[in-house]
Design a protein around this motif. Structure first.
Motif, PDB file in Angstrom:
ATOM      1  N   ASP A   1     -33.061  48.123   7.169  1.00 58.54           N
ATOM      2  CA  ASP A   1     -32.935  46.780   7.731  1.00 58.54           C
ATOM      3  C   ASP A   1     -33.351  45.760   6.671  1.00 58.54           C
ATOM      4  OD1 ASP A   1     -32.623  44.943  10.096  1.00 58.54           O
ATOM      5  OD2 ASP A   1     -34.722  44.547   9.598  1.00 58.54           O
ATOM      6  N   THR A   2     -32.474  44.824   6.336  1.00 62.33           N
ATOM      7  CA  THR A   2     -32.713  43.918   5.205  1.00 62.33           C
ATOM      8  C   THR A   2     -33.990  43.099   5.347  1.00 62.33           C
ATOM      9  OG1 THR A   2     -30.347  43.800   4.725  1.00 62.33           O
ATOM     10  CG2 THR A   2     -31.739  42.039   3.843  1.00 62.33           C
ATOM     11  N   PRO A   3     -34.255  42.432   6.475  1.00 57.33           N
ATOM     12  CA  PRO A   3     -35.503  41.662   6.565  1.00 57.33           C
ATOM     13  C   PRO A   3     -36.751  42.515   6.392  1.00 57.33           C
ATOM     14  CG  PRO A   3     -33.991  41.003   8.309  1.00 57.33           C
ATOM     15  CD  PRO A   3     -33.411  42.220   7.665  1.00 57.33           C
ATOM     16  N   PHE A   4     -36.754  43.717   6.995  1.00 56.67           N
ATOM     17  CA  PHE A   4     -37.938  44.572   6.864  1.00 56.67           C
ATOM     18  C   PHE A   4     -38.095  45.058   5.428  1.00 56.67           C
ATOM     19  CE2 PHE A   4     -40.185  48.674   7.203  1.00 56.67           C
ATOM     20  CZ  PHE A   4     -41.344  48.234   7.810  1.00 56.67           C
ATOM     21  N   ARG A   5     -36.992  45.378   4.785  1.00 58.86           N
ATOM     22  CA  ARG A   5     -37.053  45.818   3.388  1.00 58.86           C
ATOM     23  C   ARG A   5     -37.589  44.695   2.496  1.00 58.86           C
ATOM     24  NH1 ARG A   5     -32.257  47.414   3.190  1.00 58.86           N
ATOM     25  NH2 ARG A   5     -31.270  45.712   2.038  1.00 58.86           N
ATOM     26  N   ARG A   6     -37.135  43.477   2.749  1.00 57.52           N
ATOM     27  CA  ARG A   6     -37.667  42.341   1.986  1.00 57.52           C
ATOM     28  C   ARG A   6     -39.160  42.164   2.241  1.00 57.52           C
ATOM     29  NH1 ARG A   6     -32.765  38.141   3.495  1.00 57.52           N
ATOM     30  NH2 ARG A   6     -31.310  38.778   1.827  1.00 57.52           N
ATOM     31  N   LEU A   7     -39.565  42.335   3.485  1.00 58.91           N
ATOM     32  CA  LEU A   7     -40.973  42.173   3.833  1.00 58.91           C
ATOM     33  C   LEU A   7     -41.835  43.211   3.105  1.00 58.91           C
ATOM     34  CD1 LEU A   7     -42.833  40.473   5.694  1.00 58.91           C
ATOM     35  CD2 LEU A   7     -42.653  42.311   7.367  1.00 58.91           C
TER      36      LEU A   7
ATOM     37  N   GLY B   1     -40.382  37.186  -7.499  1.00 57.20           N
ATOM     38  CA  GLY B   1     -40.268  37.721  -6.142  1.00 57.20           C
ATOM     39  C   GLY B   1     -40.412  36.680  -5.053  1.00 57.20           C
ATOM     40  N   ALA B   2     -40.838  35.470  -5.401  1.00 59.26           N
ATOM     41  CA  ALA B   2     -40.989  34.416  -4.395  1.00 59.26           C
ATOM     42  C   ALA B   2     -39.663  34.118  -3.698  1.00 59.26           C
ATOM     43  CB  ALA B   2     -41.544  33.148  -5.046  1.00 59.26           C
ATOM     44  N   ARG B   3     -38.559  34.297  -4.401  1.00 56.88           N
ATOM     45  CA  ARG B   3     -37.255  34.052  -3.773  1.00 56.88           C
ATOM     46  C   ARG B   3     -37.018  35.011  -2.613  1.00 56.88           C
ATOM     47  NH1 ARG B   3     -32.003  35.889  -4.174  1.00 56.88           N
ATOM     48  NH2 ARG B   3     -30.383  34.312  -3.759  1.00 56.88           N
ATOM     49  N   VAL B   4     -37.489  36.261  -2.756  1.00 55.07           N
ATOM     50  CA  VAL B   4     -37.340  37.239  -1.682  1.00 55.07           C
ATOM     51  C   VAL B   4     -38.120  36.785  -0.453  1.00 55.07           C
ATOM     52  CG1 VAL B   4     -37.670  39.654  -1.025  1.00 55.07           C
ATOM     53  CG2 VAL B   4     -37.054  39.072  -3.379  1.00 55.07           C
ATOM     54  N   ALA B   5     -39.324  36.255  -0.678  1.00 50.47           N
ATOM     55  CA  ALA B   5     -40.124  35.754   0.446  1.00 50.47           C
ATOM     56  C   ALA B   5     -39.422  34.593   1.134  1.00 50.47           C
ATOM     57  CB  ALA B   5     -41.502  35.330  -0.047  1.00 50.47           C
ATOM     58  N   TRP B   6     -38.817  33.711   0.361  1.00 52.13           N
ATOM     59  CA  TRP B   6     -38.135  32.558   0.954  1.00 52.13           C
ATOM     60  C   TRP B   6     -36.931  33.003   1.785  1.00 52.13           C
ATOM     61  CZ3 TRP B   6     -39.477  27.831   1.944  1.00 52.13           C
ATOM     62  CH2 TRP B   6     -38.497  26.894   2.291  1.00 52.13           C
TER      63      TRP B   6
END
Length: 398
Positions: A209-215, A377-382
């Motif tokens: 799941d993309t959001p969870f992977r980013r998290l 990695g801040a872009r991933v958080a955004w």
């Protein structure tokens, strides 16, 4: 803060303090008995190693059985491990105690975090309760080693005697029982049942799941920053001729700042947005890592450490809030287990990587490389953005 939440935080503090006290006392006893630094390093790694392998099964068990049964098992395992070290204070039993207390504290914290997330009714409450809950480890990391150290120095006939260590292990064995005292009257919530007829769920489904992977990726970036600060500041201080007490004060200022920001977050929780807070923390951390090695005095390093504590300390409540919003309610425990597994795997492996990288590029270079990574990695958080309202946690009983 409600009375029930205060009891759960007290329970978390007790079992985590038992692990933290053992993590300080067991290596000292091993060194006293003449074991090498390498053996002590293995002993310390065992505290995190159990959580790498047990976090995911513990999360699934909490999803099936709720709060009390996982906590009861964790209490029994932690107390037994400490009691074995009390009765047989030898290196193999110290290793077993490390495995027991490390795994038990991780399993208990997963169950507590899952329960706390389920009793909330909205996103603002999620931010508040996880800010309060995040204070627990900071308190227990102080109480456990402090009290164990006092007993080691003063409970025996002379400082550092085996009687003092036995007294410390005895207290560590009692602390998990206090956890059960605080948790036993908590009202258990009805289980969340997955839809019938669906495919068998696997951990990979969550990671896919993309959001969870980013998290998870963002969490790993920030956990690595925490580890690199703890690892590199003593090296940087040694290079500059700072005393052990000054280096300890710099690290202590970081921990105090992290605790203070978690106390303040509940006061402004309704005005915060998780992705914004995490992104800002990553950018601030990148800047601070860039200037940290250039600071000439201990005072300047201390100020930078405080600012870093504010930035990194603000992250965990936001991460926990987002995790409960983007994962299915019936899999919160599994998601928490995956998060804890990645953090502890990083804590086991990253110091080795930091040591190797530091030998190649120096202490300053290590700060700069990690700072550049977390800034990128801040872009991933955004991109995590605002969670969809439909994914907010349901009221208790659903």
């Amino acid at each position: 803060m409600t009375a029930e939440l205060a009891r759960l935080i007290a329970g978390q503090i007790c079992i985590h303090a038992a692990m933290a006290g053992m993590r300080m006392a067991a290596p000292l006893l091993a060194l006293r008995e003449g074991y090498s630094a390498a053996a002590v390093g293995v002993l310390l790694a065992l505290f995190a190693l159990t959580q790498v392998f047990l976090a995911l099964p513990a999360g699934r068990y909490a999803d099936r059985h709720g709060l009390k049964r996982p906590v009861a098992i964790a209490v029994a395992v932690a107390s037994t491990g400490c009691a074995l070290a009390l009765v047989f204070p030898y290196f193999p039993l110290l290793c077993l105690a490390a495995l027991a207390t490390g795994g038990a504290s991780g399993a208990a914290i997963i169950a507590l975090q899952r329960h706390v997330g389920r009793v909330t009714h909205d996103v603002t409450q999620l931010r508040r309760v996880f800010s309060w809950l995040a204070i627990g480890p900071a308190v227990s990391n102080f109480i456990g080693p402090f009290v164990a150290g006092l007993l080691i120095d003063h409970a025996g006939a002379q400082p550092g005697s085996i009687e003092g260590y036995r007294a410390a292990f005895a207290l560590m064995a009692l602390l998990p029982l206090a956890t059960w005292f605080w948790v036993r009257h908590t009202q258990e919530l009805p289980p969340v049942i997955a839809a019938a007829g669906g495919a068998r769920q696997r951990a990979w489904d969550l990671v896919a799941d993309t959001p969870f992977r980013r998290l998870l990726l963002v969490n790993w970036f920030l956990s690595s920053c925490w580890d690199v600060h703890t690892f590199v500041v003593p090296l940087l201080g040694h290079e500059r001729g700072l005393s052990a007490s000054v280096i300890g004060t710099i690290l202590g200022a970081f921990a105090v700042a992290a605790a203070i920001i978690r106390v303040l977050i509940p006061l402004v929780a309704e005005r915060l947005r998780e992705a914004t807070v995490v992104t800002a923390a990553m950018l601030v951390t990148a800047v601070l890592f860039g200037i940290y090695p250039l600071l000439p005095t201990a005072w300047a390093m201390g100020v930078c450490s405080v600012l870093l504590g504010f930035a990194l300390g603000s992250v965990q409540p936001m991460i926990m809030s987002m995790l409960h919003q983007i994962t299915p309610p019936q899999r919160h425990g599994e998601a928490l287990g995956l998060r804890l597994m990645t953090i502890n795997a990083s804590s086991v492996l990253m110091p080795v990587l930091f040591g190797s990288a530091g030998a190649l590029i120096g202490v300053a270079g290590l700060f700069w490389v990690v700072g550049a990574g977390v800034g990128a990695g801040a872009r991933v958080a955004w991109l995590l953005g605002a969670p969809e309202p439909a994914q907010a946690p349901p009221p208790p009983g659903h």
